[in-house]
Design a protein around this motif. Structure first.
Motif, PDB file in Angstrom:
ATOM      1  N   ASP A   1       2.584  18.280  13.293  1.00  0.00           N
ATOM      2  CA  ASP A   1       3.142  19.553  13.768  1.00  0.00           C
ATOM      3  C   ASP A   1       4.450  19.310  14.510  1.00  0.00           C
ATOM      4  N   GLY A   2       5.457  20.127  14.213  1.00  0.00           N
ATOM      5  CA  GLY A   2       6.737  20.036  14.898  1.00  0.00           C
ATOM      6  C   GLY A   2       7.755  19.146  14.213  1.00  0.00           C
ATOM      7  N   ASP A   3       7.363  18.423  13.175  1.00  0.00           N
ATOM      8  CA  ASP A   3       8.305  17.569  12.444  1.00  0.00           C
ATOM      9  C   ASP A   3       9.319  18.410  11.677  1.00  0.00           C
ATOM     10  N   ALA A   4      10.402  17.775  11.265  1.00  0.00           N
ATOM     11  CA  ALA A   4      11.387  18.395  10.378  1.00  0.00           C
ATOM     12  C   ALA A   4      11.262  17.724   9.015  1.00  0.00           C
ATOM     13  N   VAL A   5      11.341  18.532   7.956  1.00  0.00           N
ATOM     14  CA  VAL A   5      11.251  17.998   6.597  1.00  0.00           C
ATOM     15  C   VAL A   5      12.434  18.493   5.776  1.00  0.00           C
ATOM     16  N   GLN A   6      12.737  17.756   4.716  1.00  0.00           N
ATOM     17  CA  GLN A   6      13.863  18.081   3.847  1.00  0.00           C
ATOM     18  C   GLN A   6      13.343  18.255   2.426  1.00  0.00           C
ATOM     19  N   LEU A   7      13.873  19.263   1.711  1.00  0.00           N
ATOM     20  CA  LEU A   7      13.474  19.494   0.323  1.00  0.00           C
ATOM     21  C   LEU A   7      14.108  18.447  -0.587  1.00  0.00           C
ATOM     22  N   ILE A   8      13.356  17.984  -1.579  1.00  0.00           N
ATOM     23  CA  ILE A   8      13.893  17.001  -2.515  1.00  0.00           C
ATOM     24  C   ILE A   8      14.125  17.618  -3.888  1.00  0.00           C
ATOM     25  N   LYS A   9      13.910  18.938  -4.004  1.00  0.00           N
ATOM     26  CA  LYS A   9      14.057  19.634  -5.284  1.00  0.00           C
ATOM     27  C   LYS A   9      14.487  21.076  -5.022  1.00  0.00           C
ATOM     28  N   VAL A  10      15.221  21.670  -5.936  1.00  0.00           N
ATOM     29  CA  VAL A  10      15.586  23.084  -5.827  1.00  0.00           C
ATOM     30  C   VAL A  10      14.339  23.915  -6.114  1.00  0.00           C
ATOM     31  N   LEU A  11      14.010  24.841  -5.220  1.00  0.00           N
ATOM     32  CA  LEU A  11      12.823  25.672  -5.389  1.00  0.00           C
ATOM     33  C   LEU A  11      13.206  27.145  -5.422  1.00  0.00           C
ATOM     34  N   LYS A  12      12.731  27.846  -6.444  1.00  0.00           N
ATOM     35  CA  LYS A  12      12.909  29.297  -6.522  1.00  0.00           C
ATOM     36  C   LYS A  12      11.637  29.936  -5.995  1.00  0.00           C
ATOM     37  N   LEU A  13      11.782  30.835  -5.021  1.00  0.00           N
ATOM     38  CA  LEU A  13      10.626  31.463  -4.402  1.00  0.00           C
ATOM     39  C   LEU A  13      10.201  32.690  -5.186  1.00  0.00           C
ATOM     40  N   LYS A  14       8.947  32.715  -5.587  1.00  0.00           N
ATOM     41  CA  LYS A  14       8.415  33.860  -6.329  1.00  0.00           C
ATOM     42  C   LYS A  14       8.418  35.099  -5.451  1.00  0.00           C
ATOM     43  N   GLY A  15       8.741  36.229  -6.036  1.00  0.00           N
ATOM     44  CA  GLY A  15       8.707  37.487  -5.307  1.00  0.00           C
ATOM     45  C   GLY A  15       9.932  37.755  -4.451  1.00  0.00           C
ATOM     46  N   THR A  16      10.897  36.824  -4.439  1.00  0.00           N
ATOM     47  CA  THR A  16      12.116  37.037  -3.668  1.00  0.00           C
ATOM     48  C   THR A  16      13.310  36.599  -4.512  1.00  0.00           C
ATOM     49  N   SER A  17      14.498  36.886  -4.012  1.00  0.00           N
ATOM     50  CA  SER A  17      15.706  36.447  -4.714  1.00  0.00           C
ATOM     51  C   SER A  17      16.241  35.162  -4.096  1.00  0.00           C
ATOM     52  N   VAL A  18      15.434  34.554  -3.226  1.00  0.00           N
ATOM     53  CA  VAL A  18      15.866  33.363  -2.490  1.00  0.00           C
ATOM     54  C   VAL A  18      15.622  32.099  -3.312  1.00  0.00           C
ATOM     55  N   THR A  19      16.609  31.222  -3.341  1.00  0.00           N
ATOM     56  CA  THR A  19      16.470  29.892  -3.923  1.00  0.00           C
ATOM     57  C   THR A  19      16.757  28.877  -2.832  1.00  0.00           C
ATOM     58  N   LEU A  20      15.804  27.987  -2.613  1.00  0.00           N
ATOM     59  CA  LEU A  20      15.994  26.949  -1.602  1.00  0.00           C
ATOM     60  C   LEU A  20      16.648  25.744  -2.256  1.00  0.00           C
ATOM     61  N   LYS A  21      17.775  25.337  -1.711  1.00  0.00           N
ATOM     62  CA  LYS A  21      18.539  24.240  -2.296  1.00  0.00           C
ATOM     63  C   LYS A  21      17.971  22.893  -1.889  1.00  0.00           C
ATOM     64  N   ARG A  22      18.195  21.899  -2.728  1.00  0.00           N
ATOM     65  CA  ARG A  22      17.812  20.526  -2.426  1.00  0.00           C
ATOM     66  C   ARG A  22      18.556  20.085  -1.164  1.00  0.00           C
ATOM     67  N   GLY A  23      17.857  19.452  -0.252  1.00  0.00           N
ATOM     68  CA  GLY A  23      18.475  19.016   0.994  1.00  0.00           C
ATOM     69  C   GLY A  23      18.300  19.986   2.139  1.00  0.00           C
ATOM     70  N   SER A  24      17.787  21.200   1.865  1.00  0.00           N
ATOM     71  CA  SER A  24      17.541  22.159   2.944  1.00  0.00           C
ATOM     72  C   SER A  24      16.511  21.576   3.910  1.00  0.00           C
TER      73      SER A  24
END
Length: 71
Positions: free
Chosen positions: A14-37
């Motif tokens: 709990d409380g750690d920070a993590v980084q995305l290693i892949k581009v993720l498209k969120l279902k139900g929204t128009s948001v795309t999370l970029k790699r490295g976020s």
């Protein structure tokens, strides 16, 4: 309860920070999370393969640990 680990096998807590290693498209929204976020201040869930976090404009997002690495 088994440990929650990121893609590289690092133990997350709990409380750690993590980084995305892949581009993720969120279902139900128009948001795309970029790699490295970065998601800060994560919360562990009952499932060791999932964490809960807030990213960009999305609150209460649940992400699979196979798409994350410890920041």
């Amino acid at each position: 309860m088994s440990d929650t680990k990121d893609r590289n096998g690092n133990i997350l807590s709990d409380g750690d920070a993590v980084q995305l290693i892949k581009v993720l498209k969120l279902k139900g929204t128009s948001v795309t999370l970029k790699r490295g976020s970065v998601a800060k201040n994560i919360r562990l869930t009952d499932d060791p393969e999932e964490i809960e976090c807030n990213v960009d404009k999305v609150k209460g997002l649940v992400l699979k640990t196979c798409f994350l690495k410890k920041a």
